[in-house]
Design an enzyme around this catalytic site. Structure first.
Site, short mmCIF file in Angstrom:
data_model
loop_
_atom_site.label_atom_id
_atom_site.label_comp_id
_atom_site.label_asym_id
_atom_site.label_seq_id
_atom_site.Cartn_x
_atom_site.Cartn_y
_atom_site.Cartn_z
N SER A 136 0.85 -1.20 0.00
CA SER A 136 0.00 0.00 0.00
C SER A 136 0.88 1.24 0.00
O SER A 136 2.03 1.20 0.43
CB SER A 136 -0.87 -0.01 1.26
OG SER A 136 -1.45 1.26 1.47
N TYR A 149 -1.91 -1.01 10.31
CA TYR A 149 -2.01 -1.31 8.87
C TYR A 149 -0.74 -0.84 8.16
O TYR A 149 -0.13 -1.59 7.39
CB TYR A 149 -3.25 -0.60 8.32
CG TYR A 149 -3.49 -0.78 6.83
CD1 TYR A 149 -4.05 -1.95 6.34
CD2 TYR A 149 -3.16 0.22 5.93
CE1 TYR A 149 -4.29 -2.11 4.97
CE2 TYR A 149 -3.39 0.07 4.57
CZ TYR A 149 -3.95 -1.10 4.09
OH TYR A 149 -4.18 -1.26 2.74
P1 NDP Z 1 -11.62 -5.87 -1.02
O1 NDP Z 1 -12.28 -5.69 0.31
O2 NDP Z 1 -12.45 -5.67 -2.23
O3 NDP Z 1 -10.94 -7.29 -1.11
C1 NDP Z 1 -10.26 -7.87 -0.03
C2 NDP Z 1 -10.09 -9.35 -0.30
O4 NDP Z 1 -9.36 -9.94 0.80
C3 NDP Z 1 -11.43 -10.06 -0.39
O5 NDP Z 1 -11.35 -11.04 -1.39
C4 NDP Z 1 -11.58 -10.72 0.98
O6 NDP Z 1 -12.34 -11.90 0.85
C5 NDP Z 1 -10.11 -11.06 1.30
N1 NDP Z 1 -9.91 -11.20 2.74
C6 NDP Z 1 -10.07 -10.26 3.69
N2 NDP Z 1 -9.84 -10.79 4.90
C7 NDP Z 1 -9.52 -12.10 4.71
C8 NDP Z 1 -9.20 -13.17 5.56
N3 NDP Z 1 -9.17 -13.03 6.89
N4 NDP Z 1 -8.92 -14.38 5.01
C9 NDP Z 1 -8.97 -14.55 3.68
N5 NDP Z 1 -9.27 -13.57 2.80
C10 NDP Z 1 -9.55 -12.36 3.32
O7 NDP Z 1 -10.39 -4.86 -1.00
P2 NDP Z 1 -9.19 -4.61 -2.02
O8 NDP Z 1 -9.33 -5.39 -3.25
O9 NDP Z 1 -9.03 -3.16 -2.10
O10 NDP Z 1 -7.97 -5.16 -1.14
C11 NDP Z 1 -6.97 -6.02 -1.65
C12 NDP Z 1 -5.62 -5.61 -1.08
O11 NDP Z 1 -5.30 -4.31 -1.57
C13 NDP Z 1 -5.55 -5.53 0.44
O12 NDP Z 1 -4.37 -6.14 0.89
C14 NDP Z 1 -5.49 -4.02 0.70
O13 NDP Z 1 -4.80 -3.73 1.89
C15 NDP Z 1 -4.75 -3.54 -0.53
N6 NDP Z 1 -4.93 -2.12 -0.81
C16 NDP Z 1 -6.18 -1.63 -1.13
C17 NDP Z 1 -6.33 -0.27 -1.33
C18 NDP Z 1 -7.66 0.35 -1.64
O14 NDP Z 1 -7.77 1.59 -1.63
N7 NDP Z 1 -8.69 -0.41 -1.93
C19 NDP Z 1 -5.18 0.65 -1.23
C20 NDP Z 1 -3.95 0.01 -0.91
C21 NDP Z 1 -3.83 -1.32 -0.72
P3 NDP Z 1 -13.39 -12.47 1.92
O15 NDP Z 1 -14.04 -11.32 2.58
O16 NDP Z 1 -14.30 -13.29 1.07
O17 NDP Z 1 -12.55 -13.30 2.84
#
Ligand code: NDP
Length: 254
Positions: A136, A149
């Site tokens: 990030s 985070y």
């Molecule tokens: P989303 O919330 O759309 O996706 C997050 C994904 O992570 C989902 O598929 C969720 O699936 C999975 N997830 C969350 N917790 C768990 C868990 N405990 N076990 C297994 N899977 C898990 O968010 P993003 O696509 O934005 O996030 C993806 C990555 O990008 C993250 O690491 C985030 O920190 C990073 N990021 C995002 C930014 C943004 O602005 N969106 C900015 C910078 C970085 P499920 O709930 O089905 O388990």
């Protein structure tokens, strides 16, 4: 599975991970799709089938050691790793119980490293493999009320940069992608839906931009990429106090 190459994608049920699954399936990979929400993974698998890709659905909670191990067991033969699953968290210092801190660290940091430690040596042996770690912009800029985070994202960025150098020339490529604000479910799940209005439009990018930047970074063997023109232009100045002050006032979390 077919004789296509195999990509493991954590957090494939939505947002950036889902976009990686679509793009890699179109590029000829079968997919190991990991997340907690089975129904979303199964619906993704049906979409990927139309693109000619087979999908192994792995339902796992990656904030636990058992969840991380189940993913390693299910996908140790992967050719491509996308370590992306995550949540964000906004909380004042002292308000996160220690079991939640441990879970956050497993999900965002140590679990990511454990998967790499288990699978990358096999890639090196085969002289073939690609790894994307989703960090990030928080690894570049301090984030008040999101210190846990930001610290976890810095940990994986540092690990990925060193790994990139270590395996360079072995046939394995590693790229850490550090997005700013991406339109996904992330902020909504963290009770931060209001950021969609508060953070200026020009700071938001799409999941597609993140995936494109990561794949281009891998091709060019870059250790770290920041997707989006605004972020790329700002990158040399992200350490400056003036830019950090602007960033913090435009992205304030309450
Ligand atoms: P989303 O919330 O759309 O996706 C997050 C994904 O992570 C989902 O598929 C969720 O699936 C999975 N997830 C969350 N917790 C768990 C868990 N405990 N076990 C297994 N899977 C898990 O968010 P993003 O696509 O934005 O996030 C993806 C990555 O990008 C993250 O690491 C985030 O920190 C990073 N990021 C995002 C930014 C943004 O602005 N969106 C900015 C910078 C970085 P499920 O709930 O089905 O388990």
């Amino acid at each position: 599975m077919s004789n296509r190459q195999l990509a493991l994608i954590t957090g494939a049920s939505s947002g950036i991970g889902r976009e990686f699954a679509m793009m890699l399936a179109k590029s000829g990979y079968d997919i190991v799709a990991v997340a907690r929400r089975r129904e979303l993974l199964e619906s993704l698998a049906s979409e990927l089938q139309v693109l000619g890709a087979q999908t192994r659905v792995v339902v796992a909670d990656l904030s636990t050691g058992a969840g991380v191990q189940s993913v390693i067991d299910a996908a140790s033969d992967s050719d491509f790793l996308v370590l992306n699953a995550g949540i964000t968290r906004a909380a004042r210092v002292g308000t996160t119980p220690s079991d939640q801190i441990a879970k956050l660290n497993t999900l965002l940091a140590t679990g990511v490293v454990e998967v790499c430690e288990a699978i990358v040596p096999r890639m090196v042996q085969r002289k073939n493999g690609e790894v994307v770690i989703v960090s990030s912009i928080a690894a570049f800029t301090p984030m008040p009320k999101s210190a846990l985070y930001a610290a976890a994202k810095t940990y994986v960025m540092s690990y990925g940069r060193s790994l990139n150098l270590e395996v360079r020339g072995s046939g394995v490529r590693v790229c850490v992608v550090c997005p700013g604000y991406v339109r996904t479910e992330l902020h909504q799940h963290a009770g931060l839906a209001h950021l969609r209005q508060r953070v200026p439009k020009w700071l938001w990018i799409n999941s597609h931009d993140v995936v494109r930047a990561a794949l281009s970074g891998l091709r060019k063997n870059k250790s770290v990429v920041l997707p989006g023109l605004v972020y790329r232009l700002a990158r040399p100045f992200l350490g400056s106090r003036a830019v950090q002050a602007i960033w913090q006032s435009t992205t304030k979390r309450n």
